[in-house]
Structures are given as structure tokens and as C-alpha cells.
Design an enzyme around this catalytic site. Sequence first.
Site, PDB file in Angstrom:
ATOM      1  N   ASP A 259       0.821  -1.213   0.000  1.00 48.15           N
ATOM      2  CA  ASP A 259       0.000   0.000   0.000  1.00 48.15           C
ATOM      3  C   ASP A 259       0.853   1.260   0.000  1.00 48.15           C
ATOM      4  O   ASP A 259       0.321   2.365   0.086  1.00 48.15           O
ATOM      5  CB  ASP A 259      -0.921   0.008   1.217  1.00 48.15           C
ATOM      6  CG  ASP A 259      -2.394   0.023   0.832  1.00 48.15           C
ATOM      7  OD1 ASP A 259      -2.705  -0.211  -0.350  1.00 48.15           O
ATOM      8  OD2 ASP A 259      -3.236   0.268   1.711  1.00 48.15           O
ATOM      9  N   ASP A 325       1.585  -9.719   9.341  1.00 48.25           N
ATOM     10  CA  ASP A 325       2.050  -8.338   9.247  1.00 48.25           C
ATOM     11  C   ASP A 325       3.458  -8.311   8.666  1.00 48.25           C
ATOM     12  O   ASP A 325       4.174  -9.316   8.672  1.00 48.25           O
ATOM     13  CB  ASP A 325       2.042  -7.689  10.622  1.00 48.25           C
ATOM     14  CG  ASP A 325       0.648  -7.209  11.028  1.00 48.25           C
ATOM     15  OD1 ASP A 325      -0.244  -7.185  10.162  1.00 48.25           O
ATOM     16  OD2 ASP A 325       0.448  -6.879  12.213  1.00 48.25           O
ATOM     17  N   ASP A 327       6.224  -7.337   9.652  1.00 50.58           N
ATOM     18  CA  ASP A 327       7.340  -7.702  10.531  1.00 50.58           C
ATOM     19  C   ASP A 327       7.085  -9.012  11.266  1.00 50.58           C
ATOM     20  O   ASP A 327       7.828  -9.349  12.191  1.00 50.58           O
ATOM     21  CB  ASP A 327       7.576  -6.589  11.558  1.00 50.58           C
ATOM     22  CG  ASP A 327       6.347  -6.339  12.423  1.00 50.58           C
ATOM     23  OD1 ASP A 327       5.313  -5.935  11.853  1.00 50.58           O
ATOM     24  OD2 ASP A 327       6.411  -6.556  13.639  1.00 50.58           O
ATOM     25  N   ASP A 422      -9.555  -6.150  12.319  1.00 52.28           N
ATOM     26  CA  ASP A 422      -9.437  -7.552  12.714  1.00 52.28           C
ATOM     27  C   ASP A 422     -10.580  -7.985  13.626  1.00 52.28           C
ATOM     28  O   ASP A 422     -11.319  -8.927  13.317  1.00 52.28           O
ATOM     29  CB  ASP A 422      -8.081  -7.804  13.374  1.00 52.28           C
ATOM     30  CG  ASP A 422      -7.645  -6.679  14.307  1.00 52.28           C
ATOM     31  OD1 ASP A 422      -8.502  -5.866  14.714  1.00 52.28           O
ATOM     32  OD2 ASP A 422      -6.450  -6.607  14.648  1.00 52.28           O
TER      33      ASP A 422
END
Length: 828
Positions: A259, A325, A327, A422
Site C-alpha cells: 500500500d 504483518d 514484521d 481484525d
Amino acid sequence: MRISSSKSLDFNHHYLPHSNIRFLAVRLSIHFNQPEIGSKSQKCRRDKVNAYLKSYLLTNRLSTYILCRILNIDPFFYLNYLLICKPEDVIVMRILSLFIWITSAAAIFAFVLQPVGPDVQLLVSALTIAFLFVITRFNRSGPLRYIALATASIIVLRYAYWRTTSTLPPIDDLMSFIPGILLYVAEMFCIFMFFISVFVVADPVERPRARQLSDEELPTVDVFVPSYNESAEILSLTLAAATGLDYPSDKFTVYLLDDGGTDQKRNSTDLETSQAAIDRGNTLRTLCLDLGVHYLTRAQNVHAKAGNLNAGMERTSGELIAVFDADHAPERAFLRETVGHFSDDPDLFLVQTPHFFANPDPVERNLGTYKHMPAENEMFYTMIQKGLDRWNASFFCGSAAVLRREALDEVGGFSGITITEDCETALELHSRGWNSVYVDKPLITGLQPETFASFIGQRSRWCRGMIQILILKNPLFKQGLTLPQRLSYMSSCFFWLFPFVRATFLVAPILFILFNLKIFNASAEDFLAYTVTYLIASEILRNYLYGKMRWPWISELYEYVQSVFLVRAIISVFLNPRKPTFNVTDKGVSLTQRQLSNLAWPFFAIFAGLGMVLSYAIYRYQTEPALGDLIVITGAWNLLNLIIAGAALGIVTEQPNDADGISLPSARAAELEVGNQTVPVIIRQISSEKATIELKKNATTPLRAGEYGRLLLIDPPANVILPSVPVFIGKPSGSDHRSFVVELDAEACHFPAIASLMLADLDLPRALRDGRQKRRSYPVALLTLIRWAIFSPFLAITAGLSSKSTAERTSRRRRPTVEKPQPVVEAA
């Protein structure tokens, strides 16, 4: 009594009293009437039947299930009874169950409402606390657990009744009555949260390992790694680990959902933004090409992370979707440990796993507790999520999860009305009748915010998002949820109102000390008999439920440092629920020296203010002996607030952070190639930038600092095409000079090998997590808190006097070197 799996059961009995029972019976029949395969298969089928039965009882016969658990009766007996009994018998059993519950509740409330003097109350409470203390030393599951919860609840209810009927200031004294009512409301909110939290964690689920499917049985999986502004280095490890998952290569595909390189950004009128997006896109396209990952972006940055995930769904087709995610690097066995659950339940939409972090958060780092204290999120992932799982209410946490595409399609993809997409998505799917599973086994490792400011930014987003859900999609009135699910989601939303409670408890004693407002009318004897015993019972129960995951006073510290900033954030959401926007947590920052956070000044002001209030309380105690008892109580309360505020100054004093991304302990055998020599080594610690190696005992080749070599994998997996990593050898460490720190000179093509070395399994990090989960006694915890409160102000002041500019204090981690040809990629 258990149904024998060796017999075929007649589930078409005409006395089946309810359509839900009949539906359950059909599902049980499918499992029990299968041919015998062996004892393991037989046990597997019994486990499935138990799971179905518990799911039914929890949803439709909650009171009966709890009663069975308390009385240690096998719930299967209840199912047998329903399958063979007549309708009038079912009515009798339900009336009996209702009678038992009403009688028990009446007995408890009769005891709670019994008027007694403070001496009797103190004696009864002391005996009850002693009983509670004894039973909490034993088994933490089964009937004793419910007895402990009930015992503590009686003391809490006694306090609530006394607090309501005997302590409120008179209404004709508005100056005292208004703040008195606010304090009362804050306390009743705490009691409400006490009971709803006890309900959630009353019977946490311990899930068995997912069924291991053959390669032919495995569904197809799309692995999504959404990214916005994360560096190529952080992404390299996550993408390499994702491509190395233990799963048939023709059944899973990894996608980077970028993004930060959208058409909107590349075509921005701001030349700097446009060029940064173009450069980022080119870099990540090359990285994806090197790692075998599909690069996807989209036209516009709409609906933040939820919109990014939905854009990825539109261009993929896997039956399941795994989300990590940027990381969050997964262990090689991640899919093997999660996907099997979907084959057992066609209505399962989610398998969520814990978030495990390889670096300390700012509180842990600045107070020096990371290596021996349980992490802040472990209470949620080790206890609360398992409690939610009991009520089919464990929810999606944004990463380290697998979801069913069919379920997401039913609700139009990931929900994006709030900034916590979420939990919102899970709420929508639970309300549609879909199920969730929580697996309490860390299968990913990630990064926490390195600075206090980014930590507060992250928690502010979580807080605002959950308050948005409370306002815009209130779970209490959400159609389709069961009562336990409503309570579970309300617990998760209401938790984030803690800043108002903390602010109230901070101000309350000051109102009497400075302004003589009597907002809590009670004598010292009553205060001891009711309030002190209530606090003791609550803390015993909290330590009983969460002691291994959260040490005493740590919750108070975490909540205090967040409350200073979250009060305003919550008010802004109530004023405009649709205004909050999604902000990505900044990660990858290294701190080069001790310094004060740029958010530190309110903590100095509060600490100084509380110190002056304490001084005035001491003065009043000496000059107003008639009010001595009240001054002692409020002064002690203020002193506790001062101690917490002093310890918090240590949290906003940022310690140097020489982290190098995700760094994990290891015991992996490897070989170090130097010149023409190959040296056997054991890797003790490894990150994407450096590793600590130890020469094996049989290694005789000497190593010299500054030498260039290659770290070779032993038996690399098939996805690692280049099974070595170039390294520079550092100086030896230790008295025997057999340990060395080597710096990895890695490019993108080396990250599959690095990921294999780091993430082949996470057994050692899991052992680290388990090793930190130890209880700490209250005296030791209190002394630790006082030590922080004494020394932290001095450290904070010296750090503030010696701090340099922000640019000189922070730095970004380097990015991996990648070639930059223009590859052919999928269109945005």
C-alpha cells in the site's frame, strides 16, 4: 458416562426433543458410525464428539454446562439423557437445573445483604480470604477453580452492597456528591469488569494439536503480507520465511500487498511523495522477484489495511488466507499447525495464534525486565484468548492467523468501518454463525514498537478502534451472537475504558487532601473491614488467574502510562465515532543514547503535583488530628499513585536500543567456510544482520577477526536455492575464545537461507516465553516498584539534561542491497 464408540447409535429416536439436539445428533452420528480404524482414530472421533457437545452446550445450555463442570459430572451424560428421554423429562430436568441456580443465587445474595457490624465483617472476610488463599494454592482448573471464583465474588458483592448503601455523600452537598458519584461509578465499573472477566476466563480451552493432513487433503492457501511503509529489510525476512513454509508448493502462494506504492501515491502532486512511492515500488518488485513472491498493489489507499487485504482477495483464489504483518515472520510449520482445524469444522472461519515478539517493548526495555518478566501481551494470548475460545469468541488479531475465504466472501471481505478491522471482521462472522479457534502456540515472531511514542500511537489506535466497535457495532445488540459471545466482546470493548477509571483513582484522594471534599464516607474500621478485604480478595484472585502472565503492579504501570494520552483519544471517538483513521505503527528505529521521550513532560508534571499533594497531606495530618484517619487513608492512596508515577518516569526514559531487527536464540548446527577450511559451529543467536556462533569442541581451525567467510546450512530445505550467507568474522568473546559475532553481508537472495536458520522452528523462543511465566510474590513486586519509583526520577532528569537532538539520537536500520532491474509483475 461416555458413549461407546464400538456401537452404532440410533440417532433417529422419535423422542429427540429439539431441532438443535437433532442437528447435533446427526453430526455425532457421522463420526461414531464410521468403521473402526484403530485406537488413535477412535480417540480422535471421541475428541471431535466432545468438541461438538461442548459447542452445543455452551451455546444453548450454558447453565447446564457450567453446573456439570462445577459438580465434575461428565456432560456426555446430559446428551445421553436428551437423546433418549421424553419431552416431559426434559422439562423436569430444566426445571431442576433452574431451581438449583435460583437457590444458589438466593443463598449468595442473602449472605451479601446480611447487615453486620465492621468487626463481624472483618472476621468473616478474613476467614473467607484465608479459605480463598488456601484453595488457590491447589489445582487451577476443575471444581476448585469455580469455588475460588465464587468465594472471591462473595467478598466483592459484599463490598459493592456496602459501598452502595453506606458510603455515598449526601445529595445536598453537591460539591462532594458529584465527584463522589463519579468515584462510585468508576468502582462499580471495575466490579462489573471483574465479573465479566471472570466469566470470560472461567474455563479456558486447551486445544489439541491440529490434525495433520496428507498433502492431497490440504486446501490451497494464499499468504498475504500487507505493507504500507515498512523497510525492505523487515519485509525480506517475513517474505523469505513465508515462501519457506512447510506446505506443498503447488498449494500456497505468497503475495506482498504493497500500500506504499499505489497509483494514488505514485501519481501524487507532491513530488517527494510520488518519487518515494516509485522508488519503493521498484525496490519491492525486485525483492519479490528474487524471493519468488507475487507483488500486488492497488489504485487508491482506501479503507487502510482492510481495503488492502480486500484488494488482494479480489485477485486471488485460495480456499484459505493466511495473514502476516510485514514484521511477523512465520515458523516453517505454521500452516501445518493451523490448517488441519478447518477440515474438522466446515463452519470454522478463523484459526488465530499468539503474537510473539523478539524485542522488548519500551516498558520492558526501559525498566530492564524483558528477559525475566512475562511480556505485556502474554496475559491476553495465554489466558484471555483461551477463555474467549471457550465461548466461541476468540477473535482475529490482524496477523498470525488463517481465515476461510468462503466466510469472508459472505460478509464482503475484511470489515473496514472501524480502524480495528481484525476484531470487527471476527464480530461480523461470529454473528453469522461462523466459529473460531485459538491455538496457544507461538508460530510467528515479530517486532514491537521501539520508542515510547510509537508504543502510545499503537495503543491509541487499538483503543479508538475498540471504542468505535462499541459505538457503531455494539456487540450487546448485535443480531446473531450468543449471550456468551456478547459478553465476551463487551469485555474486550469495555476494557479500553480503563483510562477514565485510572484518571478517577488518581484525582480522588487529591479532592479530600486539598479541598476537604468527603466523597467516600466511611470510618477507618469500615474501610478496613470492607475496602481492604475487597482489594485483598481481588488481588488474590487476579494472581490466581493471571499471576504467571502478569506480575503484581505491572497492569497499573501499563495502564497509567497509556491513560495520560488515551483519555483524550476516547473522548474524540465518542464525539465523532467515524473520524479515527488508521495509522501504521513505526518500527525499525534504533536509539543511540539514553534520552527522554518527547511525550515525557506530562509525567514530570503529574509526579511533581502528586509529590506536593503528599507534602500537604503530611502537613494536614500534623495540624488536624481530628481527621487523622481520613488523611492517612487518602495520603496512602496518593502515595501509591506517586510511586506508580515515579516508576513511570523510568518508562519514558528511553534506553539505547542496539537491536538489529528480529533476533532469536538458536541451537542450530551449521558450518563456517573460511578460505579452504570448513569449521563446524553452533549458532547461538541470529538476526538478519548478525549472528553469534560457537565453535564445536572438535573444531581446530583458528578464526581471525576481519576474515571473510560463508555460513553454510546443513540439510537446507528445498526452497533454499543458495544455502549459504556471506559473513565477516568479528572479535572472539568468552574466556575460551570459541564464540564469535559474525556480521551477515546479506543480499535479497540470501534471505531464504537466513529465514531457514532463524525460523526452522521456534522451540527456543517458545521456551523463553514459558520460562518467563513465573509468579512473583507481592512483597517482592512491591519492593521492585518502589525501587523503580526512587531511582527513575533521577535517571529521567539526567537523561533530559544530557539529551541531544532527535536526529542525533535515532537512526534507521540499513536495508538489504538488491539489484534493480525492471521485472515483469502483475498489474496494480
